[in-house]
Design a protein around this motif. Structure first.
Motif, PDB file in Angstrom:
ATOM      1  N   LEU A 167      72.435  25.236 -18.705  1.00 35.47           N
ATOM      2  CA  LEU A 167      72.418  24.749 -17.106  1.00 35.47           C
ATOM      3  C   LEU A 167      73.635  23.130 -16.516  1.00 35.47           C
ATOM      4  CD1 LEU A 167      69.494  23.104 -15.814  1.00 35.47           C
ATOM      5  CD2 LEU A 167      70.203  21.560 -17.516  1.00 35.47           C
ATOM      6  N   THR A 168      73.704  24.045 -15.528  1.00 40.33           N
ATOM      7  CA  THR A 168      74.996  23.332 -14.570  1.00 40.33           C
ATOM      8  C   THR A 168      74.330  22.739 -12.892  1.00 40.33           C
ATOM      9  OG1 THR A 168      75.534  25.619 -13.818  1.00 40.33           O
ATOM     10  CG2 THR A 168      76.267  25.473 -15.543  1.00 40.33           C
ATOM     11  N   ASP A 169      74.935  21.804 -12.441  1.00 40.87           N
ATOM     12  CA  ASP A 169      74.342  21.148 -11.401  1.00 40.87           C
ATOM     13  C   ASP A 169      74.408  22.701 -10.544  1.00 40.87           C
ATOM     14  OD1 ASP A 169      74.889  19.023 -12.199  1.00 40.87           O
ATOM     15  OD2 ASP A 169      76.317  19.339 -11.272  1.00 40.87           O
ATOM     16  N   ASP A 170      75.099  24.065  -9.837  1.00 41.45           N
ATOM     17  CA  ASP A 170      74.975  25.353  -9.636  1.00 41.45           C
ATOM     18  C   ASP A 170      73.844  26.064 -10.035  1.00 41.45           C
ATOM     19  OD1 ASP A 170      77.447  24.410  -8.055  1.00 41.45           O
ATOM     20  OD2 ASP A 170      78.629  25.556  -9.460  1.00 41.45           O
ATOM     21  N   LEU A 171      73.595  25.834 -10.549  1.00 38.19           N
ATOM     22  CA  LEU A 171      72.554  26.485 -11.680  1.00 38.19           C
ATOM     23  C   LEU A 171      70.768  25.421 -10.599  1.00 38.19           C
ATOM     24  CD1 LEU A 171      70.740  28.611 -13.080  1.00 38.19           C
ATOM     25  CD2 LEU A 171      71.504  27.355 -15.048  1.00 38.19           C
ATOM     26  N   ILE A 172      71.267  24.750 -11.513  1.00 38.53           N
ATOM     27  CA  ILE A 172      69.774  23.672 -11.229  1.00 38.53           C
ATOM     28  C   ILE A 172      69.744  24.223  -9.157  1.00 38.53           C
ATOM     29  CG2 ILE A 172      69.050  21.531 -10.422  1.00 38.53           C
ATOM     30  CD1 ILE A 172      70.219  20.593 -13.019  1.00 38.53           C
ATOM     31  N   ARG A 173      70.734  24.434  -8.160  1.00 33.56           N
ATOM     32  CA  ARG A 173      70.553  23.861  -6.850  1.00 33.56           C
ATOM     33  C   ARG A 173      70.166  25.402  -5.999  1.00 33.56           C
ATOM     34  NH1 ARG A 173      76.194  24.328  -6.154  1.00 33.56           N
ATOM     35  NH2 ARG A 173      75.686  27.064  -5.337  1.00 33.56           N
ATOM     36  N   ASP A 174      71.243  26.386  -6.894  1.00 32.86           N
ATOM     37  CA  ASP A 174      70.001  27.988  -6.983  1.00 32.86           C
ATOM     38  C   ASP A 174      68.879  28.447  -7.265  1.00 32.86           C
ATOM     39  OD1 ASP A 174      72.613  27.734  -5.828  1.00 32.86           O
ATOM     40  OD2 ASP A 174      73.422  29.858  -7.478  1.00 32.86           O
ATOM     41  N   ALA A 175      68.743  27.423  -8.199  1.00 36.26           N
ATOM     42  CA  ALA A 175      67.355  27.705  -8.662  1.00 36.26           C
ATOM     43  C   ALA A 175      66.494  26.910  -7.739  1.00 36.26           C
ATOM     44  CB  ALA A 175      66.926  27.248 -10.250  1.00 36.26           C
ATOM     45  N   LEU A 176      66.492  25.732  -7.785  1.00 33.47           N
ATOM     46  CA  LEU A 176      65.406  24.830  -6.968  1.00 33.47           C
ATOM     47  C   LEU A 176      65.297  25.633  -4.658  1.00 33.47           C
ATOM     48  CD1 LEU A 176      66.825  21.475  -7.623  1.00 33.47           C
ATOM     49  CD2 LEU A 176      64.206  22.850  -7.726  1.00 33.47           C
ATOM     50  N   ARG A 177      66.890  26.754  -4.869  1.00 32.58           N
ATOM     51  CA  ARG A 177      67.003  27.263  -3.414  1.00 32.58           C
ATOM     52  C   ARG A 177      66.039  28.261  -3.945  1.00 32.58           C
ATOM     53  NH1 ARG A 177      71.930  28.772  -2.619  1.00 32.58           N
ATOM     54  NH2 ARG A 177      72.722  26.389  -1.825  1.00 32.58           N
ATOM     55  N   ALA A 178      66.125  29.436  -4.312  1.00 30.77           N
ATOM     56  CA  ALA A 178      65.063  30.119  -5.064  1.00 30.77           C
ATOM     57  C   ALA A 178      63.571  30.054  -5.129  1.00 30.77           C
ATOM     58  CB  ALA A 178      65.764  30.913  -6.236  1.00 30.77           C
ATOM     59  N   ASP A 179      63.172  29.240  -5.329  1.00 25.99           N
ATOM     60  CA  ASP A 179      61.928  28.550  -6.006  1.00 25.99           C
ATOM     61  C   ASP A 179      61.484  27.899  -4.422  1.00 25.99           C
ATOM     62  OD1 ASP A 179      60.156  27.381  -7.413  1.00 25.99           O
ATOM     63  OD2 ASP A 179      60.020  25.709  -6.682  1.00 25.99           O
ATOM     64  N   LYS A 180      62.232  27.302  -3.584  1.00 27.65           N
ATOM     65  CA  LYS A 180      61.857  27.372  -2.337  1.00 27.65           C
ATOM     66  C   LYS A 180      61.325  28.696  -1.501  1.00 27.65           C
ATOM     67  CE  LYS A 180      63.368  24.276   1.226  1.00 27.65           C
ATOM     68  NZ  LYS A 180      64.221  23.005   1.980  1.00 27.65           N
ATOM     69  N   LEU A 181      61.984  29.251  -1.948  1.00 32.41           N
ATOM     70  CA  LEU A 181      62.619  30.586  -0.675  1.00 32.41           C
ATOM     71  C   LEU A 181      61.099  31.266  -1.037  1.00 32.41           C
ATOM     72  CD1 LEU A 181      63.335  32.980   1.066  1.00 32.41           C
ATOM     73  CD2 LEU A 181      64.775  33.295  -0.369  1.00 32.41           C
ATOM     74  N   ALA A 182      60.885  31.272  -1.953  1.00 33.49           N
ATOM     75  CA  ALA A 182      59.822  32.178  -3.115  1.00 33.49           C
ATOM     76  C   ALA A 182      58.129  31.130  -2.574  1.00 33.49           C
ATOM     77  CB  ALA A 182      59.873  32.663  -4.868  1.00 33.49           C
ATOM     78  N   LYS A 183      58.395  30.287  -2.963  1.00 33.36           N
ATOM     79  CA  LYS A 183      57.664  29.438  -2.228  1.00 33.36           C
ATOM     80  C   LYS A 183      56.912  29.713  -0.019  1.00 33.36           C
ATOM     81  CE  LYS A 183      56.444  26.221  -6.576  1.00 33.36           C
ATOM     82  NZ  LYS A 183      57.159  24.419  -6.121  1.00 33.36           N
ATOM     83  N   ALA A 184      57.737  29.849   0.190  1.00 33.91           N
ATOM     84  CA  ALA A 184      57.929  30.141   1.535  1.00 33.91           C
ATOM     85  C   ALA A 184      57.544  31.504   1.611  1.00 33.91           C
ATOM     86  CB  ALA A 184      59.381  29.524   1.940  1.00 33.91           C
ATOM     87  N   GLN A 185      57.544  32.057   1.117  1.00 32.63           N
ATOM     88  CA  GLN A 185      57.321  33.678   1.439  1.00 32.63           C
ATOM     89  C   GLN A 185      55.499  34.203   0.775  1.00 32.63           C
ATOM     90  OE1 GLN A 185      60.383  36.219  -1.571  1.00 32.63           O
ATOM     91  NE2 GLN A 185      61.899  35.866   0.775  1.00 32.63           N
ATOM     92  N   ALA A 186      55.314  33.394  -0.411  1.00 32.59           N
ATOM     93  CA  ALA A 186      54.221  33.196  -0.438  1.00 32.59           C
ATOM     94  C   ALA A 186      53.330  32.762   0.447  1.00 32.59           C
ATOM     95  CB  ALA A 186      54.011  32.283  -2.152  1.00 32.59           C
ATOM     96  N   ALA A 187      53.277  31.624   0.705  1.00 31.22           N
ATOM     97  CA  ALA A 187      53.027  30.893   2.070  1.00 31.22           C
ATOM     98  C   ALA A 187      52.312  31.794   3.069  1.00 31.22           C
ATOM     99  CB  ALA A 187      53.220  29.667   2.604  1.00 31.22           C
ATOM    100  N   ASN A 188      53.876  32.133   3.721  1.00 31.74           N
ATOM    101  CA  ASN A 188      53.860  33.379   4.597  1.00 31.74           C
ATOM    102  C   ASN A 188      52.809  34.744   4.014  1.00 31.74           C
ATOM    103  OD1 ASN A 188      55.407  31.557   6.420  1.00 31.74           O
ATOM    104  ND2 ASN A 188      57.318  33.074   5.855  1.00 31.74           N
ATOM    105  N   GLN A 189      52.776  35.080   2.828  1.00 30.13           N
ATOM    106  CA  GLN A 189      52.145  35.999   2.546  1.00 30.13           C
ATOM    107  C   GLN A 189      50.637  35.544   2.714  1.00 30.13           C
ATOM    108  OE1 GLN A 189      53.498  39.371   1.607  1.00 30.13           O
ATOM    109  NE2 GLN A 189      51.398  39.989   1.526  1.00 30.13           N
ATOM    110  N   ASN A 190      49.645  34.722   2.277  1.00 33.00           N
ATOM    111  CA  ASN A 190      48.796  34.311   2.528  1.00 33.00           C
ATOM    112  C   ASN A 190      48.368  34.412   3.878  1.00 33.00           C
ATOM    113  OD1 ASN A 190      48.818  34.034  -0.496  1.00 33.00           O
ATOM    114  ND2 ASN A 190      49.186  32.237  -0.890  1.00 33.00           N
ATOM    115  N   GLY A 191      49.545  33.506   4.696  1.00 33.94           N
ATOM    116  CA  GLY A 191      48.796  33.568   6.667  1.00 33.94           C
ATOM    117  C   GLY A 191      48.046  35.325   6.834  1.00 33.94           C
ATOM    118  N   GLU A 192      49.121  36.011   6.089  1.00 36.13           N
ATOM    119  CA  GLU A 192      49.236  37.237   7.012  1.00 36.13           C
ATOM    120  C   GLU A 192      48.477  37.728   7.100  1.00 36.13           C
ATOM    121  OE1 GLU A 192      52.759  39.061   6.401  1.00 36.13           O
ATOM    122  OE2 GLU A 192      54.643  37.684   7.145  1.00 36.13           O
TER     123      GLU A 192
END
Length: 195
Positions: A167-192
């Motif tokens: 666990l590092t600050d960089d890991l937390i930042r990148d994990a949150l960014r990846a999670d946000k991106l995955a949720k946005a992609q899932a929302a777009n997929q569901n919308g399609e």
């Protein structure tokens, strides 16, 4: 890269934990989840911990509930554990276990600690930043090499016994960014899918 859902784990359980993994993995696969780890722990009486995630690395509370609801009857039928136990389904978390080649690729650039099943450079425990990955292994840039040790060490996947992100600050930042991106992609997929 192969279909990540079918990608085999490098680190697998033994004994009863392995038996549970073999029982539940087909159910998880059918639900589009990947098993990360199974552990039977002597906590709260006896706790069966199942760690899993979606192929994109996400795992919501609702996903945990769905997995729990699906694997409970499967475990009841096979009944591999002869005592009462609590079932705990969770995500791997940010400082996750590293169990597939794709984990090392995905989290390249981050600190990891790992243990090998054989001696490499005279030791079995390593800590450092993942700086390279290939089909056969990964290279760490050690953060504190001992006197006389090379700063870099390459660890073959075949020698990996255990690995975990640190666990590092960089890991937390990148994990949150990846999670946000995955949720946005899932929302777009569901919308399609709704169109």
């Amino acid at each position: 890269m192969q279909d990540s859902q079918k990608e085999p784990r490098l680190v697998v359980e033994t004994g009863l934990d392995l038996r549970v993994a073999e029982i539940i993995e087909p159910t998880l696969d059918a639900m589009d989840f990947r098993l990360v780890r199974v552990r039977l722990l002597n906590q709260n009486g006896l706790t069966l911990q199942i760690m899993c995630e979606r192929n994109d690395g996400t795992m919501t509370v609702q996903d945990c509930e769905a997995v729990s609801t699906a694997v409970s009857p499967v475990l009841d039928v096979d009944d591999p554990i002869d005592k009462a136990y609590h079932l705990e389904v969770s995500s791997p978390g940010i400082d996750r276990p590293m169990v597939r080649k794709s984990d090392f690729v995905r989290w390249s650039g981050h600190l990891v600690k790992c243990e090998t099943s054989v001696l490499l450079d005279g030791r079995k425990r390593f800590r450092g930043k993942i700086v390279e990955t290939d089909e056969n292994g990964f290279t760490l840039e050690r953060d504190q090499p001992a006197y006389g040790e090379e700063a870099r060490v390459t660890i073959p996947y075949s020698a990996l016994a255990e690995g975990k992100l640190i666990l590092t600050d960089d890991l937390i930042r990148d994990a949150l960014r990846a999670d946000k991106l995955a949720k946005a992609q899932a929302a777009n997929q569901n919308g399609e899918d709704d169109e």
